[in-house]
Motif scaffolding. Structure first.
Motif, PDB file in Angstrom:
ATOM      1  N   GLU A  25      71.465 -77.547 -49.305  1.00 41.83           N
ATOM      2  CA  GLU A  25      70.957 -78.323 -50.322  1.00 41.83           C
ATOM      3  C   GLU A  25      69.638 -79.071 -50.256  1.00 41.83           C
ATOM      4  O   GLU A  25      69.230 -79.377 -51.214  1.00 41.83           O
ATOM      5  CB  GLU A  25      72.239 -79.527 -50.237  1.00 41.83           C
ATOM      6  CG  GLU A  25      73.437 -79.115 -50.598  1.00 41.83           C
ATOM      7  CD  GLU A  25      74.547 -80.263 -50.387  1.00 41.83           C
ATOM      8  OE1 GLU A  25      74.018 -81.606 -50.755  1.00 41.83           O
ATOM      9  OE2 GLU A  25      75.727 -80.218 -50.132  1.00 41.83           O
ATOM     10  N   GLU A  27      68.154 -81.869 -49.219  1.00 45.58           N
ATOM     11  CA  GLU A  27      68.024 -83.145 -49.554  1.00 45.58           C
ATOM     12  C   GLU A  27      66.865 -83.560 -48.809  1.00 45.58           C
ATOM     13  O   GLU A  27      66.699 -83.835 -47.777  1.00 45.58           O
ATOM     14  CB  GLU A  27      69.354 -83.864 -49.270  1.00 45.58           C
ATOM     15  CG  GLU A  27      70.605 -83.489 -49.935  1.00 45.58           C
ATOM     16  CD  GLU A  27      71.890 -84.183 -49.541  1.00 45.58           C
ATOM     17  OE1 GLU A  27      71.677 -85.260 -48.851  1.00 45.58           O
ATOM     18  OE2 GLU A  27      72.932 -83.717 -50.003  1.00 45.58           O
ATOM     19  N   GLU A  30      63.441 -90.050 -50.430  1.00 44.92           N
ATOM     20  CA  GLU A  30      62.227 -90.611 -51.574  1.00 44.92           C
ATOM     21  C   GLU A  30      61.015 -90.330 -51.225  1.00 44.92           C
ATOM     22  O   GLU A  30      59.947 -89.835 -52.027  1.00 44.92           O
ATOM     23  CB  GLU A  30      62.764 -91.789 -52.342  1.00 44.92           C
ATOM     24  CG  GLU A  30      62.005 -92.251 -53.595  1.00 44.92           C
ATOM     25  CD  GLU A  30      62.394 -93.466 -54.289  1.00 44.92           C
ATOM     26  OE1 GLU A  30      61.326 -94.497 -54.558  1.00 44.92           O
ATOM     27  OE2 GLU A  30      63.562 -93.843 -54.023  1.00 44.92           O
ATOM     28  N   GLU A  33      59.823 -86.882 -50.911  1.00 42.89           N
ATOM     29  CA  GLU A  33      59.571 -86.084 -52.132  1.00 42.89           C
ATOM     30  C   GLU A  33      58.224 -86.594 -52.557  1.00 42.89           C
ATOM     31  O   GLU A  33      57.384 -85.838 -53.068  1.00 42.89           O
ATOM     32  CB  GLU A  33      60.718 -86.674 -53.122  1.00 42.89           C
ATOM     33  CG  GLU A  33      60.403 -86.064 -54.490  1.00 42.89           C
ATOM     34  CD  GLU A  33      61.547 -86.242 -55.454  1.00 42.89           C
ATOM     35  OE1 GLU A  33      61.726 -85.724 -56.607  1.00 42.89           O
ATOM     36  OE2 GLU A  33      62.777 -87.054 -54.949  1.00 42.89           O
ATOM     37  N   TYR A  65      62.642 -76.433 -51.528  1.00 41.44           N
ATOM     38  CA  TYR A  65      62.717 -77.691 -52.373  1.00 41.44           C
ATOM     39  C   TYR A  65      61.970 -77.736 -53.385  1.00 41.44           C
ATOM     40  O   TYR A  65      62.604 -78.013 -54.701  1.00 41.44           O
ATOM     41  CB  TYR A  65      62.458 -78.795 -51.447  1.00 41.44           C
ATOM     42  CG  TYR A  65      62.596 -80.161 -51.885  1.00 41.44           C
ATOM     43  CD1 TYR A  65      63.755 -80.719 -52.213  1.00 41.44           C
ATOM     44  CD2 TYR A  65      61.654 -80.901 -52.462  1.00 41.44           C
ATOM     45  CE1 TYR A  65      64.082 -81.983 -52.798  1.00 41.44           C
ATOM     46  CE2 TYR A  65      61.824 -82.201 -53.232  1.00 41.44           C
ATOM     47  CZ  TYR A  65      63.041 -82.468 -53.213  1.00 41.44           C
ATOM     48  OH  TYR A  65      63.269 -83.636 -53.955  1.00 41.44           O
ATOM     49  N   TRP A  66      60.655 -77.334 -53.406  1.00 46.13           N
ATOM     50  CA  TRP A  66      59.624 -77.564 -54.556  1.00 46.13           C
ATOM     51  C   TRP A  66      60.056 -76.552 -55.382  1.00 46.13           C
ATOM     52  O   TRP A  66      60.142 -76.770 -56.771  1.00 46.13           O
ATOM     53  CB  TRP A  66      58.202 -77.290 -53.923  1.00 46.13           C
ATOM     54  CG  TRP A  66      57.440 -77.238 -55.044  1.00 46.13           C
ATOM     55  CD1 TRP A  66      56.709 -76.482 -56.020  1.00 46.13           C
ATOM     56  CD2 TRP A  66      56.768 -78.412 -55.610  1.00 46.13           C
ATOM     57  NE1 TRP A  66      56.225 -76.715 -56.936  1.00 46.13           N
ATOM     58  CE2 TRP A  66      55.856 -78.010 -56.722  1.00 46.13           C
ATOM     59  CE3 TRP A  66      56.776 -79.735 -55.185  1.00 46.13           C
ATOM     60  CZ2 TRP A  66      55.145 -79.060 -57.302  1.00 46.13           C
ATOM     61  CZ3 TRP A  66      56.095 -80.751 -55.991  1.00 46.13           C
ATOM     62  CH2 TRP A  66      55.283 -80.335 -56.852  1.00 46.13           C
ATOM     63  N   ASN A  67      60.387 -75.243 -55.198  1.00 49.09           N
ATOM     64  CA  ASN A  67      60.735 -74.313 -56.257  1.00 49.09           C
ATOM     65  C   ASN A  67      62.166 -74.561 -56.876  1.00 49.09           C
ATOM     66  O   ASN A  67      62.361 -74.590 -58.140  1.00 49.09           O
ATOM     67  CB  ASN A  67      61.008 -73.097 -55.610  1.00 49.09           C
ATOM     68  CG  ASN A  67      59.403 -72.507 -55.440  1.00 49.09           C
ATOM     69  OD1 ASN A  67      58.537 -72.847 -55.815  1.00 49.09           O
ATOM     70  ND2 ASN A  67      59.470 -71.571 -54.153  1.00 49.09           N
ATOM     71  N   SER A  68      62.945 -75.259 -56.081  1.00 45.48           N
ATOM     72  CA  SER A  68      64.339 -75.632 -56.951  1.00 45.48           C
ATOM     73  C   SER A  68      64.124 -76.642 -57.841  1.00 45.48           C
ATOM     74  O   SER A  68      64.736 -77.149 -58.607  1.00 45.48           O
ATOM     75  CB  SER A  68      65.301 -75.802 -55.663  1.00 45.48           C
ATOM     76  OG  SER A  68      65.165 -77.011 -54.918  1.00 45.48           O
ATOM     77  N   ARG A  69      63.217 -77.748 -57.401  1.00 46.61           N
ATOM     78  CA  ARG A  69      62.980 -78.910 -58.194  1.00 46.61           C
ATOM     79  C   ARG A  69      62.044 -78.995 -59.264  1.00 46.61           C
ATOM     80  O   ARG A  69      62.063 -79.455 -60.258  1.00 46.61           O
ATOM     81  CB  ARG A  69      62.549 -80.026 -57.232  1.00 46.61           C
ATOM     82  CG  ARG A  69      63.799 -80.486 -55.979  1.00 46.61           C
ATOM     83  CD  ARG A  69      64.700 -81.305 -56.868  1.00 46.61           C
ATOM     84  NE  ARG A  69      64.384 -82.520 -57.645  1.00 46.61           N
ATOM     85  CZ  ARG A  69      64.697 -83.782 -57.474  1.00 46.61           C
ATOM     86  NH1 ARG A  69      65.906 -83.958 -56.625  1.00 46.61           N
ATOM     87  NH2 ARG A  69      64.388 -84.767 -58.008  1.00 46.61           N
ATOM     88  N   TYR A  70      60.841 -78.299 -59.052  1.00 49.90           N
ATOM     89  CA  TYR A  70      59.631 -78.256 -59.872  1.00 49.90           C
ATOM     90  C   TYR A  70      59.270 -76.945 -60.342  1.00 49.90           C
ATOM     91  O   TYR A  70      58.240 -76.970 -61.085  1.00 49.90           O
ATOM     92  CB  TYR A  70      58.444 -78.922 -59.187  1.00 49.90           C
ATOM     93  CG  TYR A  70      59.056 -80.467 -58.559  1.00 49.90           C
ATOM     94  CD1 TYR A  70      59.151 -81.422 -59.600  1.00 49.90           C
ATOM     95  CD2 TYR A  70      59.249 -80.796 -57.385  1.00 49.90           C
ATOM     96  CE1 TYR A  70      59.384 -82.595 -59.201  1.00 49.90           C
ATOM     97  CE2 TYR A  70      59.660 -81.911 -57.061  1.00 49.90           C
ATOM     98  CZ  TYR A  70      59.772 -83.077 -57.843  1.00 49.90           C
ATOM     99  OH  TYR A  70      59.923 -84.136 -57.421  1.00 49.90           O
ATOM    100  N   SER A  71      59.919 -75.907 -60.097  1.00 53.82           N
ATOM    101  CA  SER A  71      59.338 -74.598 -60.583  1.00 53.82           C
ATOM    102  C   SER A  71      59.536 -74.504 -61.785  1.00 53.82           C
ATOM    103  O   SER A  71      60.538 -74.810 -62.375  1.00 53.82           O
ATOM    104  CB  SER A  71      59.867 -73.404 -59.579  1.00 53.82           C
ATOM    105  OG  SER A  71      59.404 -72.283 -60.135  1.00 53.82           O
ATOM    106  N   THR A  72      58.537 -73.873 -62.435  1.00 51.47           N
ATOM    107  CA  THR A  72      58.708 -73.800 -64.026  1.00 51.47           C
ATOM    108  C   THR A  72      58.824 -72.125 -64.298  1.00 51.47           C
ATOM    109  O   THR A  72      58.162 -71.619 -63.684  1.00 51.47           O
ATOM    110  CB  THR A  72      57.605 -74.353 -64.778  1.00 51.47           C
ATOM    111  OG1 THR A  72      56.337 -73.573 -64.571  1.00 51.47           O
ATOM    112  CG2 THR A  72      57.397 -75.986 -64.751  1.00 51.47           C
TER     113      THR A  72
END
Length: 74
Positions: A25, A27, A30, A33, A65-72
């Motif tokens: 996951e 996680e 904060e 992140e 993590y970056w690609n799952s959260r912030y990838s466009t």
């Protein structure tokens, strides 16, 4: 006071066990992140440099993590 410190450390050990069982996951706290975002803005996709600033995290974890959260997907 010692009892509350003891129970707190027990909770932390349980939390770290839960985190290791939830690696898929990814996680991040904060603080982690925020640090990833700040470092990304400074150095870009140099995941190993970013991982060097976050104890216990690998470059691969941070990239996922970056690609799952912030990838466009453009």
């Amino acid at each position: 006071m010692a009892d509350s410190e003891h129970s707190s450390s027990n909770e932390n050990s349980v939390d770290s066990q839960e985190e290791s069982s939830k690696e898929s996951e990814l996680e991040f706290s904060e603080e982690e992140e925020t640090l990833v975002i700040r470092m990304y803005n400074l150095v870009g996709e140099r995941w190993s440099l970013i991982a060097g600033r976050i104890p216990g995290r690998t470059a691969e974890e941070i990239e996922k993590y970056w690609n799952s959260r912030y990838s466009t997907s453009e």
